[in-house]
Design a protein around this motif. Structure first.
Motif, PDB file in Angstrom:
ATOM      1  N   ALA A  94       0.816  -1.217   0.000  1.00  0.00           N
ATOM      2  CA  ALA A  94       0.000   0.000   0.000  1.00  0.00           C
ATOM      3  C   ALA A  94       0.845   1.260   0.000  1.00  0.00           C
ATOM      4  N   SER A  95       2.059   1.168  -0.519  1.00  0.00           N
ATOM      5  CA  SER A  95       2.881   2.377  -0.596  1.00  0.00           C
ATOM      6  C   SER A  95       3.739   2.405  -1.854  1.00  0.00           C
ATOM      7  N   GLY A  96       3.938   1.258  -2.498  1.00  0.00           N
ATOM      8  CA  GLY A  96       4.821   1.217  -3.652  1.00  0.00           C
ATOM      9  C   GLY A  96       4.276   1.992  -4.840  1.00  0.00           C
ATOM     10  N   GLY A  97       5.156   2.765  -5.465  1.00  0.00           N
ATOM     11  CA  GLY A  97       4.811   3.418  -6.717  1.00  0.00           C
ATOM     12  C   GLY A  97       4.109   4.757  -6.586  1.00  0.00           C
ATOM     13  N   VAL A  98       3.960   5.272  -5.364  1.00  0.00           N
ATOM     14  CA  VAL A  98       3.333   6.583  -5.194  1.00  0.00           C
ATOM     15  C   VAL A  98       4.280   7.471  -4.386  1.00  0.00           C
ATOM     16  N   PRO A  99       5.276   8.075  -5.018  1.00  0.00           N
ATOM     17  CA  PRO A  99       6.225   8.917  -4.273  1.00  0.00           C
ATOM     18  C   PRO A  99       5.511  10.057  -3.554  1.00  0.00           C
ATOM     19  N   VAL A 103      -2.058   9.229   2.320  1.00  0.00           N
ATOM     20  CA  VAL A 103      -2.500   7.941   2.845  1.00  0.00           C
ATOM     21  C   VAL A 103      -3.615   7.378   1.966  1.00  0.00           C
ATOM     22  N   ALA A 104      -4.560   8.240   1.581  1.00  0.00           N
ATOM     23  CA  ALA A 104      -5.665   7.789   0.743  1.00  0.00           C
ATOM     24  C   ALA A 104      -5.156   7.299  -0.610  1.00  0.00           C
ATOM     25  N   ARG A 105      -4.221   8.037  -1.204  1.00  0.00           N
ATOM     26  CA  ARG A 105      -3.695   7.638  -2.519  1.00  0.00           C
ATOM     27  C   ARG A 105      -2.938   6.320  -2.410  1.00  0.00           C
ATOM     28  N   ASN A 106      -2.168   6.145  -1.364  1.00  0.00           N
ATOM     29  CA  ASN A 106      -1.448   4.896  -1.176  1.00  0.00           C
ATOM     30  C   ASN A 106      -2.405   3.726  -0.991  1.00  0.00           C
ATOM     31  N   ALA A 107      -3.479   3.959  -0.248  1.00  0.00           N
ATOM     32  CA  ALA A 107      -4.458   2.890  -0.037  1.00  0.00           C
ATOM     33  C   ALA A 107      -5.113   2.498  -1.356  1.00  0.00           C
ATOM     34  N   LEU A 108      -5.441   3.502  -2.187  1.00  0.00           N
ATOM     35  CA  LEU A 108      -6.057   3.205  -3.477  1.00  0.00           C
ATOM     36  C   LEU A 108      -5.073   2.522  -4.419  1.00  0.00           C
ATOM     37  N   LYS A 109      -3.818   2.935  -4.386  1.00  0.00           N
ATOM     38  CA  LYS A 109      -2.795   2.239  -5.168  1.00  0.00           C
ATOM     39  C   LYS A 109      -2.667   0.805  -4.677  1.00  0.00           C
ATOM     40  N   GLY A 110      -2.832   0.630  -3.370  1.00  0.00           N
ATOM     41  CA  GLY A 110      -2.770  -0.704  -2.795  1.00  0.00           C
ATOM     42  C   GLY A 110      -3.836  -1.637  -3.340  1.00  0.00           C
ATOM     43  N   VAL A 111      -4.995  -1.096  -3.709  1.00  0.00           N
ATOM     44  CA  VAL A 111      -6.055  -1.924  -4.299  1.00  0.00           C
ATOM     45  C   VAL A 111      -5.567  -2.539  -5.600  1.00  0.00           C
ATOM     46  N   ALA A 112      -4.933  -1.729  -6.446  1.00  0.00           N
ATOM     47  CA  ALA A 112      -4.383  -2.247  -7.701  1.00  0.00           C
ATOM     48  C   ALA A 112      -3.246  -3.228  -7.426  1.00  0.00           C
ATOM     49  N   ASN A 113      -2.380  -2.891  -6.471  1.00  0.00           N
ATOM     50  CA  ASN A 113      -1.262  -3.776  -6.128  1.00  0.00           C
ATOM     51  C   ASN A 113      -1.758  -5.123  -5.604  1.00  0.00           C
ATOM     52  N   ALA A 114      -2.839  -5.085  -4.827  1.00  0.00           N
ATOM     53  CA  ALA A 114      -3.387  -6.319  -4.263  1.00  0.00           C
ATOM     54  C   ALA A 114      -3.877  -7.247  -5.362  1.00  0.00           C
ATOM     55  N   ARG A 115      -4.532  -6.697  -6.360  1.00  0.00           N
ATOM     56  CA  ARG A 115      -5.023  -7.515  -7.470  1.00  0.00           C
ATOM     57  C   ARG A 115      -3.859  -8.121  -8.244  1.00  0.00           C
ATOM     58  N   LYS A 116      -2.826  -7.332  -8.522  1.00  0.00           N
ATOM     59  CA  LYS A 116      -1.651  -7.834  -9.232  1.00  0.00           C
ATOM     60  C   LYS A 116      -0.985  -8.972  -8.450  1.00  0.00           C
ATOM     61  N   THR A 117      -0.915  -8.792  -7.155  1.00  0.00           N
ATOM     62  CA  THR A 117      -0.263  -9.786  -6.306  1.00  0.00           C
ATOM     63  C   THR A 117      -1.042 -11.098  -6.296  1.00  0.00           C
ATOM     64  N   LEU A 118      -2.354 -11.000  -6.169  1.00  0.00           N
ATOM     65  CA  LEU A 118      -3.186 -12.198  -6.173  1.00  0.00           C
ATOM     66  C   LEU A 118      -3.120 -12.903  -7.529  1.00  0.00           C
ATOM     67  N   GLY A 135      -1.971   0.326   4.757  1.00  0.00           N
ATOM     68  CA  GLY A 135      -2.008  -1.125   4.596  1.00  0.00           C
ATOM     69  C   GLY A 135      -3.056  -1.783   5.479  1.00  0.00           C
ATOM     70  N   ILE A 136      -3.247  -1.249   6.674  1.00  0.00           N
ATOM     71  CA  ILE A 136      -4.263  -1.808   7.573  1.00  0.00           C
ATOM     72  C   ILE A 136      -5.653  -1.553   7.001  1.00  0.00           C
ATOM     73  N   ALA A 137      -5.861  -0.362   6.430  1.00  0.00           N
ATOM     74  CA  ALA A 137      -7.143  -0.070   5.785  1.00  0.00           C
ATOM     75  C   ALA A 137      -7.380  -1.028   4.618  1.00  0.00           C
TER      76      ALA A 137
END
Length: 423
Positions: A94-99, A103-118, A135-137
């Motif tokens: 929930a933090s990679g790729g968003v320099p 927090v909100a932007r990282n969480a939303l980026k985390g949604v895309a990252n989660a799908r890629k990971t799965l 990441g907890i969110a």
């Protein structure tokens, strides 16, 4: 009037509960999953013509040529090879790729990252946190069925010292912006650990040495001994494990001596450090060899100085030698990448290059990681009683490591999330 209000309230509660239902739900009926072969990672043996009986989220039975229960829905994957869902024990989902992202932007980026990971076949990850509880969110959203992603263990916020690795971006001195995990004294770190526990962290992560892409010196240990001790003792008091980012030789040894549960990277470890870790049978190392290649690429992309690039290239060669020593000493190695989401399979060939067999590398990414996470009753192998976290390949990944990058089919908790054959 009272009855009308009660009825209206009941309808609102019912509507709320319906809105909270997961987007994906496991098939409530029995499912019989068939394939060509299945690797039993606990015994290190193949099961020919496996049949996996799944009821809801969990596995009911596993065996060769089991009878299919009457009324079960059959999923026949033909000659495909089944493996348990993989585990990456070092990600920043929930933090990679968003320099410098919010927090909100990282969480939303985390949604895309989660799908890629799965989609990459990694049904569980241990996330090393980022800015402030994004990441907890994300973890809670996945658990509630709001978004799709792997099972997520998250550290909350990285703990660091002022100006240290993980302390946040550098601006002009008059611009006071720091990571919420920054502190500078033992008592303050006790409070920081308690904050992580309060807001739901699954474990604690501290960055006690410099790093390679943060502009800090990876050969320098930035925490004092008392600060490290305060973090570890407080976390253990609350039943939380501690992951320690450590490159510097003395930092690795400090973490080992004070009882860190996992040492991340350990790139500049020496023989004394290996002996210290070896003396604690519960301590593990998470090498993240693939991170050096991605760190080098990132350093080049951001225009890092020639000296930084040379340092990365030099350390990579030293680190490979050190991980060979770690493996030869019999120290438990857990699979982790610290790399881009979706590229989680990158560590397999690197671990084999430094001494693990393909089966041992797979076990590091399945049952051994599950044991370390204290979740082996639920994940880590295709076994009765565990979650139906299962992936499938057209070929045998143990014979061709490149197959790990070509996951064809992914099930998590009895739900099929990827099936290339059906597209």
């Amino acid at each position: 009037m009272m009855n009308a209000c009660l009825k209206a309230g009941s309808l609102l509660l019912l509507a709320g509960s319906l809105l909270a239902l997961p987007v994906y739900a496991a098939d409530p009926q029995l499912v019989a999953l068939k394939a060509g072969r299945l690797i039993d990672v606990e015994r290190g043996k193949w099961i020919e013509s496996p049949v996996v009986i799944i009821e809801g989220e969990r596995i009911k039975a596993v065996g060769s040529r089991l009878d299919v229960p009457e009324g079960a829905r059959v999923i026949d994957l033909g000659e495909r090879v089944l493996l348990p869902g993989l585990i990456d024990a070092h990600v920043h989902i929930a933090s990679g790729g968003v320099p410098n992202g919010s927090v909100a932007r990282n969480a939303l980026k985390g949604v895309a990252n989660a799908r890629k990971t799965l989609d990459a076949g990694f049904t569980t990850v241990r996330s090393m946190a980022g800015g402030a509880f994004a990441g907890i969110a994300l973890r809670d959203a996945i658990n509630d069925g709001d978004v799709v992603g792997p099972r997520l263990f998250d550290a909350g916020t990285l703990l660091a010292v002022t100006g240290g690795h993980c302390s946040g971006p550098r601006y002009a001195p008059e611009v006071k912006i720091e990571s919420p995990g920054v502190a500078d004294a033992p008592a303050d770190f006790v409070r920081k650990v308690r904050e992580q526990v309060k807001y739901g962290a699954d474990f604690i992560k501290i960055c006690i040495t410099g790093g390679f892409v943060s502009g800090t010196d990876p050969t320098t240990t930035q925490f004092t001994e008392d600060e490290v001790r305060a973090v570890i003792e407080t976390a253990h008091r609350y039943g939380k494990k501690v992951a320690v980012h450590a490159h510097a030789t003395d930092g690795v040894k400090l973490a080992a001596r004070l009882g860190a549960d996992s040492i991340e990277h350990a790139s500049l470890i020496d023989d004394e450090g290996i002996r210290l870790i070896k003396s604690n049978p519960k301590q593990v190392v998470v090498p993240t060899l693939s991170a050096y290649g991605s760190s080098l690429d990132r350093a080049k992309a951001v225009g890092a100085s020639p000296s930084t690039l040379v340092q990365l290239e030099t350390v990579l060669a030293v680190y490979q030698t050190n991980v060979r020593k770690i493996i030869k000493a019999g120290i438990p190695v857990i699979y982790g990448t610290d790399g881009p989401p979706g590229n989680n399979a990158s560590e397999f060939p690197l671990l084999v290059d430094v001494g693990l067999t393909p089966l041992q590398a797979l076990q590091a990414a399945t049952i051994r990681s599950a044991e370390f996470l204290e979740a082996a009753n639920d994940i880590g192998s295709v076994s009765a009683g565990k979650y139906a976290d299962i992936i499938a390949f057209d070929g045998d990944p143990l014979s061709d490591l490149g197959q790990f990058r070509q996951v064809q089919w992914v099930m998590k908790g009895g739900v099929v999330h990827k099936d290339t054959a059906s597209r």
